[in-house]
Design an enzyme around this catalytic site. Sequence first.
Site, mmCIF file in Angstrom:
data_model
loop_
_atom_site.group_PDB
_atom_site.id
_atom_site.type_symbol
_atom_site.label_atom_id
_atom_site.label_comp_id
_atom_site.label_asym_id
_atom_site.label_seq_id
_atom_site.Cartn_x
_atom_site.Cartn_y
_atom_site.Cartn_z
ATOM 1 N N LYS A 176 0.825 -1.218 0.000
ATOM 2 C CA LYS A 176 0.000 0.000 0.000
ATOM 3 C C LYS A 176 0.860 1.271 0.000
ATOM 4 O O LYS A 176 0.370 2.349 -0.306
ATOM 5 C CB LYS A 176 -0.974 0.003 1.189
ATOM 6 C CG LYS A 176 -0.337 0.186 2.545
ATOM 7 C CD LYS A 176 -1.404 0.335 3.615
ATOM 8 C CE LYS A 176 -0.777 0.640 4.965
ATOM 9 N NZ LYS A 176 -1.778 0.955 5.992
ATOM 10 N N ASP A 177 2.159 1.150 0.329
ATOM 11 C CA ASP A 177 3.067 2.306 0.315
ATOM 12 C C ASP A 177 3.739 2.531 -1.036
ATOM 13 O O ASP A 177 4.444 3.515 -1.227
ATOM 14 C CB ASP A 177 4.172 2.134 1.370
ATOM 15 C CG ASP A 177 3.656 2.303 2.784
ATOM 16 O OD1 ASP A 177 2.553 2.848 2.955
ATOM 17 O OD2 ASP A 177 4.360 1.884 3.725
ATOM 18 N N ARG A 182 -8.357 8.834 3.976
ATOM 19 C CA ARG A 182 -9.259 7.695 3.728
ATOM 20 C C ARG A 182 -9.934 7.261 5.030
ATOM 21 O O ARG A 182 -11.159 7.081 5.086
ATOM 22 C CB ARG A 182 -8.451 6.518 3.135
ATOM 23 C CG ARG A 182 -9.227 5.199 3.073
ATOM 24 C CD ARG A 182 -8.310 4.051 2.676
ATOM 25 N NE ARG A 182 -7.292 3.758 3.668
ATOM 26 C CZ ARG A 182 -7.488 3.016 4.752
ATOM 27 N NH1 ARG A 182 -8.673 2.489 4.993
ATOM 28 N NH2 ARG A 182 -6.497 2.780 5.601
ATOM 29 N N ARG A 183 -9.132 7.091 6.075
ATOM 30 C CA ARG A 183 -9.697 6.686 7.370
ATOM 31 C C ARG A 183 -10.531 7.805 7.983
ATOM 32 O O ARG A 183 -11.601 7.568 8.528
ATOM 33 C CB ARG A 183 -8.571 6.291 8.328
ATOM 34 C CG ARG A 183 -7.919 4.961 8.001
ATOM 35 C CD ARG A 183 -6.819 4.623 8.993
ATOM 36 N NE ARG A 183 -6.195 3.347 8.678
ATOM 37 C CZ ARG A 183 -4.887 3.123 8.680
ATOM 38 N NH1 ARG A 183 -4.049 4.100 8.978
ATOM 39 N NH2 ARG A 183 -4.410 1.936 8.390
ATOM 40 N N ARG A 199 1.713 10.911 12.878
ATOM 41 C CA ARG A 199 2.749 10.347 12.020
ATOM 42 C C ARG A 199 3.681 9.488 12.863
ATOM 43 O O ARG A 199 3.618 9.455 14.080
ATOM 44 C CB ARG A 199 3.544 11.472 11.347
ATOM 45 C CG ARG A 199 2.810 12.227 10.231
ATOM 46 C CD ARG A 199 2.622 11.405 8.964
ATOM 47 N NE ARG A 199 3.816 10.657 8.595
ATOM 48 C CZ ARG A 199 4.865 11.158 7.961
ATOM 49 N NH1 ARG A 199 4.890 12.418 7.633
ATOM 50 N NH2 ARG A 199 5.896 10.396 7.659
ATOM 51 N N ARG A 203 3.612 5.550 17.210
ATOM 52 C CA ARG A 203 2.219 5.959 17.395
ATOM 53 C C ARG A 203 1.632 5.364 18.674
ATOM 54 O O ARG A 203 0.895 6.033 19.402
ATOM 55 C CB ARG A 203 1.385 5.542 16.187
ATOM 56 C CG ARG A 203 1.738 6.298 14.934
ATOM 57 C CD ARG A 203 0.825 5.928 13.789
ATOM 58 N NE ARG A 203 1.450 6.252 12.509
ATOM 59 C CZ ARG A 203 0.846 6.156 11.341
ATOM 60 N NH1 ARG A 203 -0.400 5.755 11.276
ATOM 61 N NH2 ARG A 203 1.478 6.461 10.229
ATOM 62 N N CYS A 255 -1.004 7.583 -3.264
ATOM 63 C CA CYS A 255 -1.157 6.850 -2.016
ATOM 64 C C CYS A 255 -1.738 7.700 -0.882
ATOM 65 O O CYS A 255 -2.184 7.162 0.113
ATOM 66 C CB CYS A 255 0.189 6.262 -1.583
ATOM 67 S SG CYS A 255 0.764 4.968 -2.688
#
Length: 289
Positions: A81-82, A125-126, A142, A148, A233
């Site tokens: 996905k990156d 997106r989230r 980030r 995180r 992305c």
Amino acid sequence: MRIIRVGSRDSKLAIIQAKIVMDAIESFDKNIKTRLVTMKTTGDKILDKTLDKVGGKGLFVKELDEALLNNLVDITVHSYKDVPMEVNPDLPIVAVSKREDERDVLILPKAKRDEAKPVGCSSKRRTIQLSQLGYTNIAPIRGNVITRLKKLDDGEFSALVLAAAGIKRLGLTHRINKYFSPEEIMPAACQGVIAVQARKGENVDFLKGFHCEEAEKTSLGERAFVAALDGGCSSPVAAYARIEKGKFVLSGLYVNEEKGIVRKGSMSGEIKDAEKIGIALAQKLKGEK
């Protein structure tokens, strides 16, 4: 004894994913030894801005691409996905993993939760989909997963939303408080899939034991959908494909922030047409078909 040099970001999760590839290579061919080569990418260094402000997730692959082009490593390992939609044709994706859990998850702090603090979330997106579920206090966060989680446990956030795949690969499944179904929060394209790049034309037969054809097909369809929407992305688009009863089934999320449009839809067809279905669904949700 042949040595394969494996390039990876130097985060804990990235190294775990690289070792999944390395173990598969060494199991497939006992005459091969793998060597890990880690590096910090630009995306790992710039932590005070959201990704869309600094050039998107392509920042997580730039240094690895350069190492591959300069023959400092033989293959590179990424969270698929990156990987930007535009892949350097000289550095093709040569193998992908079986998909880990594709869902997003909610994680609460170890100590008492301060509900006044925001929910930490790294992507538009989230954020958009969480808002639709009734979450109102959302703030960007980030750093790698471990960073995180520390911010969460230090009281900076009331909760985090992260990818289940990374949490599970880190052995932190016990931290998950809730799984969001793909209908609640549609995942990023290729979420849960590990991708391997190599130089064009090189023999990568040693990856045969690692590669998953089903994940390759679902990934192609998801990435075709995102690319057709011109979604990098960091764009608030999502795509989730699966193969059900021999058919390719794709769900997609289209967002036009300027016009306030948020649309979800799905389409199915033959597995061999995965990319065509991705493009057709994108056109349908944009209103072009």
